[in-house]
Design a protein around this motif. Sequence first.
Motif, PDB file in Angstrom:
ATOM      1  N   ARG A   1      11.724  -6.196  -7.434  1.00 23.39           N
ATOM      2  CA  ARG A   1      10.544  -5.708  -6.700  1.00 23.39           C
ATOM      3  C   ARG A   1      10.887  -4.466  -5.886  1.00 23.39           C
ATOM      4  O   ARG A   1      11.856  -4.442  -5.134  1.00 23.39           O
ATOM      5  CB  ARG A   1      10.011  -6.801  -5.769  1.00 23.39           C
ATOM      6  N   HIS A   2      10.055  -3.445  -6.059  1.00 26.72           N
ATOM      7  CA  HIS A   2      10.249  -2.170  -5.363  1.00 26.72           C
ATOM      8  C   HIS A   2       9.308  -2.113  -4.164  1.00 26.72           C
ATOM      9  O   HIS A   2       8.156  -2.552  -4.269  1.00 26.72           O
ATOM     10  CB  HIS A   2       9.949  -1.006  -6.322  1.00 26.72           C
ATOM     11  N   PRO A   3       9.762  -1.566  -3.021  1.00 30.17           N
ATOM     12  CA  PRO A   3       8.884  -1.516  -1.833  1.00 30.17           C
ATOM     13  C   PRO A   3       7.616  -0.691  -2.050  1.00 30.17           C
ATOM     14  O   PRO A   3       6.664  -0.837  -1.278  1.00 30.17           O
ATOM     15  CB  PRO A   3       9.758  -0.875  -0.749  1.00 30.17           C
ATOM     16  N   ASP A   4       7.574   0.148  -3.092  1.00 32.71           N
ATOM     17  CA  ASP A   4       6.356   0.923  -3.355  1.00 32.71           C
ATOM     18  C   ASP A   4       5.322   0.134  -4.154  1.00 32.71           C
ATOM     19  O   ASP A   4       4.241   0.639  -4.442  1.00 32.71           O
ATOM     20  CB  ASP A   4       6.688   2.211  -4.113  1.00 32.71           C
ATOM     21  N   MET A   5       5.675  -1.098  -4.546  1.00 36.59           N
ATOM     22  CA  MET A   5       4.709  -1.929  -5.292  1.00 36.59           C
ATOM     23  C   MET A   5       3.939  -2.807  -4.312  1.00 36.59           C
ATOM     24  O   MET A   5       4.527  -3.640  -3.617  1.00 36.59           O
ATOM     25  CB  MET A   5       5.433  -2.831  -6.297  1.00 36.59           C
TER      26      MET A   5
ATOM     27  N   PHE B   1      -2.058  -1.175  -0.550  1.00 38.91           N
ATOM     28  CA  PHE B   1      -1.377  -2.007   0.442  1.00 38.91           C
ATOM     29  C   PHE B   1      -2.380  -2.524   1.464  1.00 38.91           C
ATOM     30  O   PHE B   1      -3.283  -1.796   1.889  1.00 38.91           O
ATOM     31  CB  PHE B   1      -0.282  -1.202   1.145  1.00 38.91           C
ATOM     32  N   ALA B   2      -2.221  -3.789   1.823  1.00 39.54           N
ATOM     33  CA  ALA B   2      -3.086  -4.374   2.844  1.00 39.54           C
ATOM     34  C   ALA B   2      -2.687  -3.792   4.203  1.00 39.54           C
ATOM     35  O   ALA B   2      -1.558  -3.337   4.368  1.00 39.54           O
ATOM     36  CB  ALA B   2      -2.914  -5.891   2.846  1.00 39.54           C
ATOM     37  N   PRO B   3      -3.633  -3.809   5.181  1.00 40.50           N
ATOM     38  CA  PRO B   3      -3.283  -3.289   6.514  1.00 40.50           C
ATOM     39  C   PRO B   3      -2.057  -4.043   7.055  1.00 40.50           C
ATOM     40  O   PRO B   3      -2.003  -5.260   6.986  1.00 40.50           O
ATOM     41  CB  PRO B   3      -4.530  -3.604   7.346  1.00 40.50           C
ATOM     42  N   GLY B   4      -1.074  -3.282   7.502  1.00 40.26           N
ATOM     43  CA  GLY B   4       0.114  -3.908   8.096  1.00 40.26           C
ATOM     44  C   GLY B   4       1.178  -4.314   7.085  1.00 40.26           C
ATOM     45  O   GLY B   4       2.309  -4.628   7.456  1.00 40.26           O
ATOM     46  N   GLU B   5       0.820  -4.311   5.784  1.00 38.43           N
ATOM     47  CA  GLU B   5       1.777  -4.781   4.761  1.00 38.43           C
ATOM     48  C   GLU B   5       3.052  -3.941   4.758  1.00 38.43           C
ATOM     49  O   GLU B   5       4.158  -4.469   4.766  1.00 38.43           O
ATOM     50  CB  GLU B   5       1.099  -4.753   3.378  1.00 38.43           C
ATOM     51  N   ARG B   6       2.842  -2.619   4.767  1.00 41.53           N
ATOM     52  CA  ARG B   6       4.019  -1.741   4.697  1.00 41.53           C
ATOM     53  C   ARG B   6       4.837  -1.758   5.988  1.00 41.53           C
ATOM     54  O   ARG B   6       6.055  -1.715   5.953  1.00 41.53           O
ATOM     55  CB  ARG B   6       3.591  -0.301   4.410  1.00 41.53           C
ATOM     56  N   GLU B   7       4.090  -1.819   7.126  1.00 43.73           N
ATOM     57  CA  GLU B   7       4.773  -1.788   8.428  1.00 43.73           C
ATOM     58  C   GLU B   7       5.751  -2.968   8.526  1.00 43.73           C
ATOM     59  O   GLU B   7       6.827  -2.847   9.108  1.00 43.73           O
ATOM     60  CB  GLU B   7       3.761  -1.857   9.573  1.00 43.73           C
TER      61      GLU B   7
END
Lengths: 247, 169
Positions: free
Chosen positions: B82-86, B159-165
Amino acid sequence: MTHTFTVSPDFPPARISGWFIFNTWLQRRLEAAIHLELYDDFVRQRADIAAGKIDLIYANPYDAALLVREKGFVPVARPRDKADEAIIAVPAASAVQHVEDLRPGARIASTDDPDVRTMGMIMIEPADLSAANTAAVACGNYVLVAKALLSGTADAGFFLKQSFEELSEVTRRQLRQIVESHIYVVHHALMAGPRLAPRRDEIRDALLGMDQDAKGRDILANLGLAGWDELDEEATEFMIDLMDTLT
Amino acid sequence: MLRDMEPADIAGGAFKEARLTYFDGASRIVRYTDVEVPFPEGRLIVSCTDVPGMITQANKAFVDMSGYSKEELIGAPHYILRHPDMPRAAFKGLWDTLARGEKWTGYVKNLRKDGAYYWVFATVIGNVRKGNLVGYTSVRRKPSRTKIDECAKLYPTLFAPGEREAYSP
Ligand SMILES: Cc1cc2nc3c(=O)[nH]c(=O)nc-3n(C[C@H](O)[C@H](O)[C@H](O)COP(=O)(O)O)c2cc1C
């Protein structure tokens, strides 16, 4: 009771007599009456499979799902060290160097071999090409695919790798391969239908022993085969699942 | 449980870091670069998993492209790639589709052991044996550059709100 044996219609015409000799050998070994029925095209063969007329088949991998999952065939053996791989070739002088150089509207020559067509179509996807934006040039065999390229009626052609390699030297020199598949796990399979399934192990033993004597080796050579390896249910199911992801 | 990706394993110097948390609660630090490895010409990348998604089989193209050894892959959860950009949404679509007994196709950016990435066009299907689901098979083929570019634009918007953070290590 006479059983019916058939061979995937993609065999090269030069092998017809080889299959008749194989059938005679098989009848002796099994002490059974077996009629060899050959078809020019997959459509007619599939109709007879659907009608339950076939008892033994050297099948194209594309038809394995129909045979095993719908018609109750059991896998017996596969040709040793022999996978089906596809090649895409263009005329030697073509400006096309990579698949990505092919453009929408490209004319693509192929036979009706379903596994080679499937692999060929997959290999043109990276150029955003599909059946919807290319023009199919239907050919009866691989020599005619080559001819379509040489005469300029097609821009690219799909070949079974083995058939490409068996083209004459003169023809091959006028063609250029741009991509070749390395899939390894797609291959033909000898399968027994419901009436012969009870004799599956006996057929397997006969086939696996074929390369043990000079006569058997002769017959194999005439079919372009090195021998047979056993094919079990899980390996077949794996291949069917794999083909399913490609179609 | 997967170990953090080590800086020493990352090829080509500068890398970014993220903490990924997986569906089973496990989490690890991944380190990744902007290096793209092209899909090998004419090949299929094939793997199989059990029903929960642990890798049971991987072909040579899979091993070569992932950068992991076969021994590291067999028995590992498939999220090892799994890549963080997915975005999560992409994989939710995958599992929801499989749960309906259907075939899933999609474009996936995968993370290699050395921090580089590779794009694939993947198809995943259930392996049904004698009426029972026993696992899944995924076959990846070479995607077109047009499709890769579209996904590279689209995925960041999913990305959902907060998902990337939540990725910050
Ligand atoms: C057969 C199969 C193949 C998969 N292949 C990949 C893959 O190549 N890359 C990937 O990131 N996830 C893949 N997945 C999905 C992962 O199992 C996982 O759902 C995903 O990486 C997201 O991680 P998460 O579920 O822990 O959030 C695959 C799943 C299955 C069933």
